[in-house]
Write a protein that holds these residues in place. Structure first.
Motif, PDB file in Angstrom:
ATOM      1  N   THR A  56     -86.715 -15.533 -97.479  1.00 48.97           N
ATOM      2  CA  THR A  56     -88.060 -15.752 -98.057  1.00 48.97           C
ATOM      3  C   THR A  56     -88.468 -17.260 -98.692  1.00 48.97           C
ATOM      4  O   THR A  56     -87.184 -17.865 -99.070  1.00 48.97           O
ATOM      5  N   ALA A  57     -89.154 -18.130 -98.291  1.00 52.13           N
ATOM      6  CA  ALA A  57     -89.874 -19.447 -98.802  1.00 52.13           C
ATOM      7  C   ALA A  57     -90.996 -19.180 -99.657  1.00 52.13           C
ATOM      8  O   ALA A  57     -91.874 -18.060 -99.147  1.00 52.13           O
ATOM      9  N   PHE A  58     -90.647 -19.635-100.394  1.00 51.67           N
ATOM     10  CA  PHE A  58     -92.103 -19.169-101.807  1.00 51.67           C
ATOM     11  C   PHE A  58     -92.565 -20.182-102.733  1.00 51.67           C
ATOM     12  O   PHE A  58     -92.187 -21.159-103.000  1.00 51.67           O
ATOM     13  N   GLY A  59     -93.900 -20.119-103.007  1.00 52.24           N
ATOM     14  CA  GLY A  59     -94.574 -20.730-104.049  1.00 52.24           C
ATOM     15  C   GLY A  59     -95.555 -22.292-103.362  1.00 52.24           C
ATOM     16  O   GLY A  59     -95.014 -22.269-101.834  1.00 52.24           O
ATOM     17  N   PRO A  60     -96.162 -22.702-103.356  1.00 52.18           N
ATOM     18  CA  PRO A  60     -96.241 -22.666-105.583  1.00 52.18           C
ATOM     19  C   PRO A  60     -96.528 -21.370-105.991  1.00 52.18           C
ATOM     20  O   PRO A  60     -97.052 -20.555-104.810  1.00 52.18           O
ATOM     21  N   ASP A  61     -96.990 -21.157-106.975  1.00 52.40           N
ATOM     22  CA  ASP A  61     -98.049 -19.541-107.460  1.00 52.40           C
ATOM     23  C   ASP A  61     -98.399 -20.145-108.913  1.00 52.40           C
ATOM     24  O   ASP A  61     -98.154 -20.782-109.734  1.00 52.40           O
ATOM     25  N   GLY A  62     -98.881 -18.942-109.084  1.00 49.20           N
ATOM     26  CA  GLY A  62     -99.560 -19.060-110.813  1.00 49.20           C
ATOM     27  C   GLY A  62    -100.546 -18.088-111.192  1.00 49.20           C
ATOM     28  O   GLY A  62    -100.629 -17.432-110.585  1.00 49.20           O
ATOM     29  N   TYR A  63    -100.359 -17.876-112.086  1.00 51.54           N
ATOM     30  CA  TYR A  63    -101.014 -16.689-113.290  1.00 51.54           C
ATOM     31  C   TYR A  63    -103.114 -17.240-113.080  1.00 51.54           C
ATOM     32  O   TYR A  63    -103.545 -18.715-113.074  1.00 51.54           O
ATOM     33  N   VAL A  64    -103.626 -16.922-112.651  1.00 51.56           N
ATOM     34  CA  VAL A  64    -105.067 -16.799-112.484  1.00 51.56           C
ATOM     35  C   VAL A  64    -105.992 -15.902-113.527  1.00 51.56           C
ATOM     36  O   VAL A  64    -105.922 -15.273-113.690  1.00 51.56           O
ATOM     37  N   GLY A  71     -96.869 -13.714 -92.905  1.00 48.91           N
ATOM     38  CA  GLY A  71     -97.106 -15.151 -93.677  1.00 48.91           C
ATOM     39  C   GLY A  71     -98.148 -14.341 -94.996  1.00 48.91           C
ATOM     40  O   GLY A  71     -98.910 -13.800 -94.602  1.00 48.91           O
ATOM     41  N   THR A  72     -98.246 -15.490 -96.153  1.00 50.42           N
ATOM     42  CA  THR A  72     -99.125 -14.617 -97.256  1.00 50.42           C
ATOM     43  C   THR A  72     -99.776 -16.274 -98.121  1.00 50.42           C
ATOM     44  O   THR A  72     -98.499 -17.012 -99.022  1.00 50.42           O
ATOM     45  N   ARG A  73    -101.036 -15.867 -98.297  1.00 45.61           N
ATOM     46  CA  ARG A  73    -101.796 -17.061 -98.278  1.00 45.61           C
ATOM     47  C   ARG A  73    -102.958 -16.410 -99.709  1.00 45.61           C
ATOM     48  O   ARG A  73    -103.704 -16.077 -99.292  1.00 45.61           O
ATOM     49  N   LYS A  74    -102.205 -16.210-101.286  1.00 46.09           N
ATOM     50  CA  LYS A  74    -103.180 -14.665-101.946  1.00 46.09           C
ATOM     51  C   LYS A  74    -103.562 -16.098-102.471  1.00 46.09           C
ATOM     52  O   LYS A  74    -103.131 -16.653-104.002  1.00 46.09           O
ATOM     53  N   LEU A  75    -104.945 -16.900-102.570  1.00 45.79           N
ATOM     54  CA  LEU A  75    -104.669 -18.040-103.272  1.00 45.79           C
ATOM     55  C   LEU A  75    -107.100 -17.149-103.619  1.00 45.79           C
ATOM     56  O   LEU A  75    -107.661 -18.700-103.090  1.00 45.79           O
ATOM     57  N   GLY A  76    -107.633 -16.460-103.658  1.00 41.36           N
ATOM     58  CA  GLY A  76    -108.598 -16.309-104.426  1.00 41.36           C
ATOM     59  C   GLY A  76    -110.141 -16.513-103.270  1.00 41.36           C
ATOM     60  O   GLY A  76    -111.168 -16.295-103.165  1.00 41.36           O
ATOM     61  N   GLN A  77    -109.120 -15.944-101.675  1.00 43.08           N
ATOM     62  CA  GLN A  77    -110.765 -15.503-100.849  1.00 43.08           C
ATOM     63  C   GLN A  77    -111.290 -14.883-101.082  1.00 43.08           C
ATOM     64  O   GLN A  77    -112.572 -14.295-100.404  1.00 43.08           O
ATOM     65  N   ASN A  78    -111.349 -13.324-101.682  1.00 37.59           N
ATOM     66  CA  ASN A  78    -111.952 -12.476-102.099  1.00 37.59           C
ATOM     67  C   ASN A  78    -113.048 -12.842-102.986  1.00 37.59           C
ATOM     68  O   ASN A  78    -113.581 -11.692-103.079  1.00 37.59           O
ATOM     69  N   GLU A 112    -113.528 -22.524-107.112  1.00 33.37           N
ATOM     70  CA  GLU A 112    -114.263 -23.753-107.051  1.00 33.37           C
ATOM     71  C   GLU A 112    -113.942 -23.843-108.962  1.00 33.37           C
ATOM     72  O   GLU A 112    -112.626 -24.415-109.174  1.00 33.37           O
ATOM     73  N   ALA A 113    -114.362 -22.562-109.485  1.00 34.33           N
ATOM     74  CA  ALA A 113    -114.065 -22.988-110.827  1.00 34.33           C
ATOM     75  C   ALA A 113    -112.560 -22.455-111.225  1.00 34.33           C
ATOM     76  O   ALA A 113    -112.199 -23.227-112.303  1.00 34.33           O
ATOM     77  N   ALA A 114    -112.314 -21.375-111.026  1.00 29.42           N
ATOM     78  CA  ALA A 114    -110.468 -21.081-111.040  1.00 29.42           C
ATOM     79  C   ALA A 114    -109.878 -21.973-110.168  1.00 29.42           C
ATOM     80  O   ALA A 114    -108.951 -22.025-111.613  1.00 29.42           O
ATOM     81  N   THR A 115    -109.915 -22.478-109.857  1.00 29.16           N
ATOM     82  CA  THR A 115    -109.183 -24.007-108.903  1.00 29.16           C
ATOM     83  C   THR A 115    -109.428 -24.634-109.572  1.00 29.16           C
ATOM     84  O   THR A 115    -108.385 -26.071-110.306  1.00 29.16           O
ATOM     85  N   ASP A 116    -110.854 -25.791-110.433  1.00 29.21           N
ATOM     86  CA  ASP A 116    -110.183 -26.260-111.387  1.00 29.21           C
ATOM     87  C   ASP A 116    -109.876 -25.884-112.914  1.00 29.21           C
ATOM     88  O   ASP A 116    -108.868 -27.334-113.204  1.00 29.21           O
TER      89      ASP A 116
END
Length: 204
Positions: free
Chosen positions: A72-80, A164-171, A178-182
């Motif tokens: 498994t390869a992992f990152g980047p990640d972070g709390y939202v 693969g997983t890209r959990k990036l707020g697509q929901n 965009e606000a969370a990304t900023d």
């Protein structure tokens, strides 16, 4: 892999590039002593084969040849924070991340293959350091190199399953994501923010 289909990542070429860019991850396998993990640098040997090595003294090394393993390869990640969305008080905290899991059969390399794997690994990483002159194993004393190669074991992971997983707020709605990304960018989490900005079409 995350069960939400919005986060599923299925483009193998993209996943391959992602693993190559990271160049490091965790290798898991079952052993008679229970599950074990090794943290290893990796390099692609072809489109579906990862080359890796670990210390001969690693508890996992003697159990790998012929086994089914998971890398498994992992990152980047972070709390939202839910506050960042601007959607009211009924949102909850979450953790966004990018990860790839590669499962397959692992085979031991012979000494010549190990030398080639080490050379390929160093070449891939030395290229990122240009204009620094490239280090190669040819610069080493041959006896010293042979001693060092004798202290490690090389393996090929023949990948049969890609997850693969890209959990990036697509929901979330586009404006909320965009606000969370900023907010993440303001916190210095620029790598995760970059992935979120390029996560595809937002939920409406």
């Amino acid at each position: 892999m995350h069960p939400n289909g919005l986060f599923r990542w299925e483009d193998r070429a993209e996943m391959r590039d992602y693993v190559a860019a990271l160049g490091f991850g965790a290798l898991f396998a079952a052993t008679p002593d229970g599950p074990r993990v090794a943290h290893v640098p990796v390099v692609w040997l072809d489109d579906s084969t990862l080359g890796l090595h670990l210390s001969r003294g690693n508890a996992l090394a003697r159990h790998l040849d012929g086994a089914t393993a998971l890398f498994t390869a992992f990152g980047p990640d972070g709390y939202v924070s839910p506050d960042w969305y601007g959607l009211g008080t009924d949102e909850v905290p979450t953790w966004n991340y990018v990860a790839v899991e590669l499962e397959g059969t692992i085979r031991r390399m012979d000494r010549e293959q190990l030398r080639a794997q080490v050379d390929a690994l160093s070449h891939a990483n030395e290229a990122r350091l240009a204009p620094k002159p490239e280090w190669t194993s040819a610069k080493m004393d041959a006896l010293r190199l042979d001693q060092l190669l004798g202290a490690i074991a090389g393996f090929r992971l023949e990948v049969q399953a890609w997850r693969g997983t890209r959990k990036l707020g697509q929901n979330k709605p586009a404006a909320a994501r965009e606000a969370a990304t900023d907010a993440l960018e303001a916190q210095g989490r620029r790598a995760l923010a970059h992935w979120m900005r390029n996560a595809g079409t937002a939920a409406s």
